[in-house]
Design a protein around this motif. Structure first.
Motif, PDB file in Angstrom:
ATOM      1  N   HIS A  79      17.454 149.964  53.779  1.00  0.00           N
ATOM      2  CA  HIS A  79      17.836 148.976  54.781  1.00  0.00           C
ATOM      3  C   HIS A  79      16.885 149.016  55.964  1.00  0.00           C
ATOM      4  CE1 HIS A  79      20.257 147.620  58.303  1.00  0.00           C
ATOM      5  NE2 HIS A  79      20.346 146.574  57.523  1.00  0.00           N
ATOM      6  N   SER A  80      16.602 150.229  56.460  1.00  0.00           N
ATOM      7  CA  SER A  80      15.813 150.257  57.699  1.00  0.00           C
ATOM      8  C   SER A  80      14.333 150.020  57.433  1.00  0.00           C
ATOM      9  CB  SER A  80      16.038 151.564  58.457  1.00  0.00           C
ATOM     10  OG  SER A  80      15.687 152.651  57.650  1.00  0.00           O
ATOM     11  N   ILE A  81      13.874 150.266  56.202  1.00  0.00           N
ATOM     12  CA  ILE A  81      12.454 150.033  55.938  1.00  0.00           C
ATOM     13  C   ILE A  81      12.222 148.660  55.312  1.00  0.00           C
ATOM     14  CG2 ILE A  81      10.441 150.819  54.636  1.00  0.00           C
ATOM     15  CD1 ILE A  81      11.428 153.632  54.945  1.00  0.00           C
ATOM     16  N   LEU A  82      13.030 148.315  54.315  1.00  0.00           N
ATOM     17  CA  LEU A  82      12.701 147.124  53.538  1.00  0.00           C
ATOM     18  C   LEU A  82      13.475 145.881  53.947  1.00  0.00           C
ATOM     19  CD1 LEU A  82      12.493 148.654  49.962  1.00  0.00           C
ATOM     20  CD2 LEU A  82      10.674 148.306  51.602  1.00  0.00           C
ATOM     21  N   LEU A  83      14.663 146.039  54.493  1.00  0.00           N
ATOM     22  CA  LEU A  83      15.509 144.862  54.664  1.00  0.00           C
ATOM     23  C   LEU A  83      15.605 144.373  56.095  1.00  0.00           C
ATOM     24  CD1 LEU A  83      18.453 145.949  52.318  1.00  0.00           C
ATOM     25  CD2 LEU A  83      16.447 144.621  51.749  1.00  0.00           C
ATOM     26  N   LYS A  84      15.089 145.145  57.024  1.00  0.00           N
ATOM     27  CA  LYS A  84      15.337 144.785  58.407  1.00  0.00           C
ATOM     28  C   LYS A  84      14.235 143.911  58.994  1.00  0.00           C
ATOM     29  CE  LYS A  84      16.746 148.012  61.566  1.00  0.00           C
ATOM     30  NZ  LYS A  84      17.403 149.287  61.792  1.00  0.00           N
ATOM     31  N   SER A  85      14.636 143.004  59.861  1.00  0.00           N
ATOM     32  CA  SER A  85      13.657 142.230  60.608  1.00  0.00           C
ATOM     33  C   SER A  85      13.268 143.023  61.852  1.00  0.00           C
ATOM     34  CB  SER A  85      14.268 140.909  61.049  1.00  0.00           C
ATOM     35  OG  SER A  85      14.541 140.110  59.942  1.00  0.00           O
ATOM     36  N   LEU A  86      12.164 142.610  62.464  1.00  0.00           N
ATOM     37  CA  LEU A  86      11.767 143.237  63.717  1.00  0.00           C
ATOM     38  C   LEU A  86      12.846 142.953  64.772  1.00  0.00           C
ATOM     39  CD1 LEU A  86       8.021 142.185  63.947  1.00  0.00           C
ATOM     40  CD2 LEU A  86       8.914 144.422  63.338  1.00  0.00           C
ATOM     41  N   PRO A  87      13.029 143.892  65.705  1.00  0.00           N
ATOM     42  CA  PRO A  87      14.010 143.637  66.762  1.00  0.00           C
ATOM     43  C   PRO A  87      13.422 142.696  67.813  1.00  0.00           C
ATOM     44  CG  PRO A  87      13.037 145.794  67.061  1.00  0.00           C
ATOM     45  CD  PRO A  87      12.426 145.215  65.821  1.00  0.00           C
ATOM     46  N   VAL A  88      13.178 141.458  67.412  1.00  0.00           N
ATOM     47  CA  VAL A  88      12.578 140.489  68.330  1.00  0.00           C
ATOM     48  C   VAL A  88      13.389 139.204  68.283  1.00  0.00           C
ATOM     49  CG1 VAL A  88      10.267 141.417  68.002  1.00  0.00           C
ATOM     50  CG2 VAL A  88      11.036 139.557  66.556  1.00  0.00           C
ATOM     51  N   ALA A  89      13.061 138.268  69.180  1.00  0.00           N
ATOM     52  CA  ALA A  89      13.789 137.008  69.229  1.00  0.00           C
ATOM     53  C   ALA A  89      13.472 136.172  67.986  1.00  0.00           C
ATOM     54  CB  ALA A  89      13.415 136.249  70.495  1.00  0.00           C
ATOM     55  N   ASP A  90      14.493 135.618  67.369  1.00  0.00           N
ATOM     56  CA  ASP A  90      14.375 134.681  66.257  1.00  0.00           C
ATOM     57  C   ASP A  90      13.293 135.046  65.238  1.00  0.00           C
ATOM     58  OD1 ASP A  90      14.779 132.500  64.665  1.00  0.00           O
ATOM     59  OD2 ASP A  90      13.641 131.115  65.932  1.00  0.00           O
ATOM     60  N   PRO A  91      13.470 136.161  64.525  1.00  0.00           N
ATOM     61  CA  PRO A  91      12.403 136.600  63.606  1.00  0.00           C
ATOM     62  C   PRO A  91      12.142 135.599  62.480  1.00  0.00           C
ATOM     63  CG  PRO A  91      14.392 137.951  63.361  1.00  0.00           C
ATOM     64  CD  PRO A  91      14.597 137.083  64.558  1.00  0.00           C
ATOM     65  N   LYS A  92      13.101 134.695  62.222  1.00  0.00           N
ATOM     66  CA  LYS A  92      12.930 133.774  61.084  1.00  0.00           C
ATOM     67  C   LYS A  92      11.779 132.801  61.288  1.00  0.00           C
ATOM     68  CE  LYS A  92      17.307 133.679  58.677  1.00  0.00           C
ATOM     69  NZ  LYS A  92      18.116 134.485  59.620  1.00  0.00           N
ATOM     70  N   SER A  93      11.471 132.488  62.536  1.00  0.00           N
ATOM     71  CA  SER A  93      10.414 131.497  62.744  1.00  0.00           C
ATOM     72  C   SER A  93       9.029 132.147  62.839  1.00  0.00           C
ATOM     73  CB  SER A  93      10.715 130.673  63.994  1.00  0.00           C
ATOM     74  OG  SER A  93      10.698 131.501  65.130  1.00  0.00           O
ATOM     75  N   LEU A  94       8.961 133.465  62.589  1.00  0.00           N
ATOM     76  CA  LEU A  94       7.653 134.143  62.621  1.00  0.00           C
ATOM     77  C   LEU A  94       6.988 134.044  61.251  1.00  0.00           C
ATOM     78  CD1 LEU A  94       8.538 137.418  64.577  1.00  0.00           C
ATOM     79  CD2 LEU A  94       7.178 135.484  65.398  1.00  0.00           C
ATOM     80  N   TYR A  95       5.700 133.743  61.257  1.00  0.00           N
ATOM     81  CA  TYR A  95       4.950 133.691  60.002  1.00  0.00           C
ATOM     82  C   TYR A  95       3.644 134.446  60.159  1.00  0.00           C
ATOM     83  CZ  TYR A  95       8.065 130.617  57.527  1.00  0.00           C
ATOM     84  OH  TYR A  95       9.151 130.126  56.867  1.00  0.00           O
ATOM     85  N   ARG A  96       3.225 135.099  59.062  1.00  0.00           N
ATOM     86  CA  ARG A  96       1.956 135.795  59.109  1.00  0.00           C
ATOM     87  C   ARG A  96       0.908 134.942  58.407  1.00  0.00           C
ATOM     88  NH1 ARG A  96      -0.282 140.190  55.393  1.00  0.00           N
ATOM     89  NH2 ARG A  96      -2.286 140.460  56.400  1.00  0.00           N
ATOM     90  N   VAL A  97      -0.277 134.889  58.961  1.00  0.00           N
ATOM     91  CA  VAL A  97      -1.376 134.214  58.292  1.00  0.00           C
ATOM     92  C   VAL A  97      -1.991 135.232  57.345  1.00  0.00           C
ATOM     93  CG1 VAL A  97      -3.482 132.890  58.567  1.00  0.00           C
ATOM     94  CG2 VAL A  97      -1.754 132.845  60.372  1.00  0.00           C
TER      95      VAL A  97
END
Lengths: 117, 926
Positions: free
Chosen positions: B119-137
């Motif tokens: 859970h803490s390594i693979l399933l968690k998002s960063l503790p930041v605002a609205d992680p869903k709208s973040l994308y990596r190039v």
């Protein structure tokens, strides 16, 4: 058919509540034994009233807040729980009575119509 | 309204059930008394009236029951009754309850510990605002952490240069924010005032880094784009954890000045407490530094202004409604176009690769997922293993419950004879097992917490403030609860089903004669399943252990006895190429060599398997320049004269690098056998030349020696072709800026290898005083024996192997206990039969044989089931194995042998006891 008329009637679903309310409204506070005796008298023993149905009905009505039970003593100095109808119960009684009349009238009409056709 | 009222009334009645029941009794008694009175008035005697009243009233119990049904929420009431009953049962036999709870706790604890990690390594998002709208190039992590971006043969671009980032950011308004962050990890020397300097993790990030993530300052402010300007004052942001651990939360840190790499910078703020950076890492950054300060801190080794030096990952926040596909295509086209305009990409054979270049946008809510890529397979493997253990534990507990159900069979039959509904009995038994499961789960949480911490400590040794937390989260608690429920259901269902088929007539017969008959089959099946799963776990443990041994005991091509490696950072002490560095190396060698007990000491850019490497293309004079698709890569390292000797690499031909190979001597190199084989397959490499800077250097180095292969990068792969060049030799005529940069960068020695007779402690002391004499600003990053440095490459493999062994042994013990229990129970049941056998002349060994045959019968079934599953399991973990076949016969045979031995012991004890039955007493007992 006379033989069938003598057979005790089973109460329709929901009508027991109405009858109990009506009894309490007319006669004031009553205990369970009084209620069941009264029902038997009025129905001239045609009503097959099991205590196993009366007691749940009393609990149900009490939980609705339509009747209220209070411990007291009978004339023969026996302990009994006396049920009396509440204000909410009176309102419910008039509403339910109206509904029953409409329902009975409707069923009646349907049966008559059925006969004619 | 009335229904709500009624529901509340029901709930109240649930709580004051005893009161309501009493009132009902009073009411009915009153009713009966009135009836009696009436009958007496009619002239009946007291007795007659008593019975007449009861007749008239009807079935009192039935009336009460319908009253109850009407009055309260029946199932809930029964549920509470069941729980009360269960707790009474536990009190009666606490030993049983404790055994079951502990067994379950082990199983659930193991699973929850692994799930906590997953859970803490693979399933968690960063503790930041609205992680869903973040994308990596970029969607892969092909090369880290400094490359040209074109390493991927399919053109998948995932790492960027600063120039590239700036033009991408300017041309993609689809991103609300697009931030850049350093791909690699970097240690900086940090000093506050006159305190001694120490090394801390730092990360260079773009000015909009914090606003992209929506991370607020805990104290002070976060830096912005305005701070990320060449002309701006150098500022940094400190992590909350570093602020707490290094400076005890001292508020004066904010807006005070620090020395980073000897340069004055201002700490403008402390980041939010839960923000650990853009990736899960064992060593999250202590400092975030604007990209524009990179030249200041890295000095001559700065990569910021190298247009083809890719060292940044890009992560951005997309505007709502942007199409990923369209944007991907746009960025890809844009990138290809840009690459054709950059000078550096017109050389080195790059143009042929540019047409294939494209980017993939990947969800970036979890940030940079390099650790996830490295650990996910191992974590899921561990989860499967712990699930198997839980199944074995379930089977064991189911057996215990069965045995107990048998004991309570008389009671159950009696209850059914008295009219209890089957469904009610089943429900009662399930309540019991689910309650046991949940209690086990609760105890398991404690085991899980301790287990997770231990696993983390073992998997990431030396992590300072890891971003991975062992604290159970809501998801973990939910997981444990659901698992406990499921466990209770699984181990409770079989006994419940069997018990519910109890025959009420048996209770009346009163005998315990038919005991065991119906239960023995499911009990056998439980044992068979346990044996099968235990075999799978033992086989897995065997495979992983063998694989670990193969890794650890492989021939690294090095001597490890008495060898030590020191890592240090001359850049942190302000050493810049080139003259100062050469002097520093000379003095270091002199001072180290003077340490008593020092046999040899050598410096190098990096040491074997320490996580660093330098790979580059090799060019040979007289041969055509390699095509970019050709594999002409080799590992390169720069070493001082005694380095190869200090690491114990065997010289096969020619000579090693000597003190004479300095700035005045001709350029020479020593290569390994793989290099010789790769580039000079049928020739003598000695005297041949090669170069590393393409057109500008096709043959600067002359090969003077060949050493045996040694592993420097991936311990799982064969040693790569490798060349060692003297640390003291510089090429001064390079023109391409990237070559000039590389030449500087690769002359910074980061490692000192030593052959030292003495303890690590004494060596560390000696080194500290030697460093203090050379330059007090030089800090030790770490000092390890070469053995422990090599072993450090396998800490995760070791952990997985050890946990699997532990799980295998646990399963073995559980299986043995289960087998022992059921065999003992069955032999007791068969006392009479055994007595008869003996009365008819069977001797002890025949009785033992009889019991053992049954036991081994179960083992055979278990093996028949377990061997195919083991082979399948082996196949599934093939990628985790090193030089071990997934069907490794050695592991399978050992697993079978161990299991058979345990089964034999578990069966033999009750068999011997059975054989010592006195036939007369056995028969008389009946």
């Amino acid at each position: 058919m006379p033989s069938e008329e003598k057979e005790p009637l089973q109460l329709l679903q929901g009508t027991l509540d109405l009858i109990v309310l009506r009894t309490l409204s007319a006669l004031g506070a009553q205990h369970a034994y009084q209620i069941s005796t009264r029902l038997q008298q009025v129905s001239q023993n045609h009503l097959n009233l099991n205590q196993g149905t009366l007691y749940p009905a009393l609990v149900r009505l009490e939980q609705y807040g339509w009747i209220k039970g209070a411990w007291g003593r009978t004339e023969s100095n026996r302990e009994a729980k006396f049920y009396s109808i509440t204000k909410a119960g009176e309102q419910a009684l008039s509403k339910e009575t109206l509904r029953w009349r409409r329902m009975a009238g409707l069923v009646d009409r349907l049966l008559v119509e059925d006969f004619q056709s | 309204m009335r229904y709500l009222r009624r529901f509340l009334a029901k709930c109240i009645s649930l709580v004051r059930n005893r009161c309501a029941e009493e009132e009902l009794n009073r009411e009915i008694n009153g009713h009966l008394a009135l009836l009696e009175d009436d009958y007496r008035e009619k002239g009946m005697s007291a007795d007659e009236a008593h019975f007449a009243a009861r007749r008239a009233y009807g079935n009192v119990e039935q009336a009460k029951q319908s009253h109850r049904e009407e009055r309260s929420i029946l199932w809930l009431e029964q549920f509470m009754q069941d729980i009360r009953y269960t707790i009474r049962q536990f009190r009666k036999s606490p030993g049983f309850a404790i055994t079951v709870i502990l067994t379950i706790a082990l199983g659930i604890g193991a699973n929850t510990a692994i799930f906590t990690l997953i859970h803490s390594i693979l399933l968690k998002s960063l503790p930041v605002a609205d992680p869903k709208s973040l994308y990596r190039v970029g969607d892969v992590y092909t090369d880290c952490c400094l490359t040209n971006g074109l390493e991927n043969s399919n053109g998948d671009f995932d790492i960027f240069s600063w120039d590239n980032y700036r033009q991408l950011r300017a041309s993609t308004p689809e991103f609300e924010q697009l931030a850049a962050m350093q791909a690699g990890e970097q240690l900086l020397s940090v000093r506050r005032g006159t305190n001694p300097a120490h090394s801390r993790q730092a990360e260079f990030v773009s000015g909009n880094y914090f606003s992209t993530f929506g991370v607020a300052a805990f104290a002070g402010r976060m830096f912005t784009d305005a701070d990320d300007q060449a002309t701006a004052q150098p500022v940094v942001v400190m992590s909350y954890r570093t602020w707490q651990s290094d400076y005890a939360g001292d508020p004066s840190v904010v807006d005070s000045t620090f020395y980073l790499q000897g340069q004055l910078v201002t700490v403008v703020g402390i980041a939010a407490p839960d923000f650990y950076g853009d990736r899960i890492s064992a060593n999250p950054p202590s400092f975030w530094v604007p990209l524009s300060d990179e030249p200041l801190l890295n000095g001559a080794n700065s990569v910021l202004h190298q247009p083809i030096a890719c060292w940044l990952y890009l992560l951005g926040r997309l505007r709502p409604g942007v199409s990923i596909d369209t944007l991907q295509q746009k960025i890809s086209a844009n990138l290809r176009q840009w690459l054709t305009t950059v000078d550096g990409y017109q050389r080195h054979g790059f143009p042929a690769l540019i047409s294939k270049v494209h980017v993939v946008l990947a969800p970036g809510g979890a940030g940079i997922e390099r650790l996830q890529e490295q650990t996910d397979k191992k974590l899921y493997l561990l989860l499967s293993i712990s699930l198997l253990v839980l199944l074995v534990a379930c089977a064991n507990v189911a057996n215990l419950m069965l045995a107990r159900g048998m004991k309570r069979r008389a009671e159950t039959s009696m209850r059914m004879a008295l009219g209890s509904a089957r469904s009610r009995l089943i429900r009662q038994m399930l309540t019991e097992s689910v309650l046991l499961g949940c209690l086990g789960g609760l105890a398991g949480l404690a085991i899980a917490y301790a287990g997770t911490q231990t696993i983390l400590a073992l998997a990431f040794p030396g992590a300072l403030h890891s971003a991975i937390r062992a604290t159970p989260s809501l998801a973990v608690l939910g997981f444990a609860f659901l698992l406990s429920l499921a466990t209770g259901m699984v181990f409770g269902s079989v006994p419940a089903w069997i018990t519910s088929h109890a025959d009420p007539a048996e209770a009346l017969r009163g005998a315990t004669r038919s005991l065991g008959d119906r239960a023995s089959l499911p009990q056998k099946w439980m044992i068979i399943l346990q044996a099968a799963f235990a075999l799978v776990l033992l086989m897995g443990a065997g495979l992983l252990t063998k694989s670990l041994q193969n890794m650890e005991r492989q021939d690294f091509g090095l001597q490890t006895a008495n060898r030590y490696v020191l890592h240090f950072d001359p850049m942190g002490a302000g050493y810049l190429p080139e003259g100062k560095l050469a002097d520093l190396y000379r003095r270091l060698e002199l001072h180290f060599a003077a340490i008593p007990g020092m046999q040899s000491v050598g410096l190098a850019m990096y040491s074997p398997l320490d996580g660093n490497q330098w790979t580059d293309g090799i060019t040979l004079p007289g041969r055509p320049l390699p095509d970019p698709n050709d594999d002409n890569d080799a590992l390169l390292n720069r070493v001082s004269a005694n380095f190869l000797d200090a690491t114990g690499q065997t010289l096969i031909r020619g000579r090693g690098i000597s003190q004479a190979d300095n700035e005045h001597g001709p350029f020479v190199a020593v290569v390994n056998e793989a290099f010789a084989k790769k580039f000079f397959p049928h020739e003598d490499p000695i005297g041949r030349r090669f170069g590393t800077y393409e057109r500008e250097d096709t043959g600067a180095y002359e090969i003077v020696g060949v050493v045996a292969n040694a592993k420097y990068t991936d311990p799982h792969e064969d040693a790569k072709a490798m060349a060692f060049e003297p640390l003291a030799q510089w090429q001064h005529n390079l023109k391409d800026p990237i070559f000039v940069y590389l030449e500087k960068q690769t002359h910074i020695a980061g490692a000192v290898a030593m052959n030292y007779r003495g303890t690590r402690q004494s060596l560390e002391q000696a080194i500290r005083s030697a460093l203090a004499e050379v330059d007090p600003n030089l800090a030790i990053i770490n000092l390890r024996s070469l053995d422990s440095q090599l072993a450090g490459n396998f800490s995760q493999e070791r952990l997985v192997a050890r946990l699997t062994v532990l799980c295998g042994l646990l399963a073995l013990v559980l299986t043995s206990i289960g087998l022992y229990g059921t065999t003992a129970y069955q032999t007791t049941q068969r006392t009479r039969e055994i007595g008869l056998h003996m009365a008819f002349g069977a001797d002890r060994s025949q009785v033992v044989g009889m019991v053992m045959r049954r036991t081994f019968g179960q083992l055979i079934f278990g093996l028949a089931l377990g061997i195919p599953i083991s082979l399948m399991g082996g196949r599934m973990m093939e990628s985790q194995l090193y030089l071990v076949k997934s069907y490794d016969p050695w592991s399978l045979v050992v697993a079978i042998f161990v299991l058979a031995f345990a089964v034999a012991v578990a069966g033999f004890i009750p068999a011997r006891r059975a054989a010592s039955i006195d036939p007369l007493r056995a028969l008389r007992n009946e």
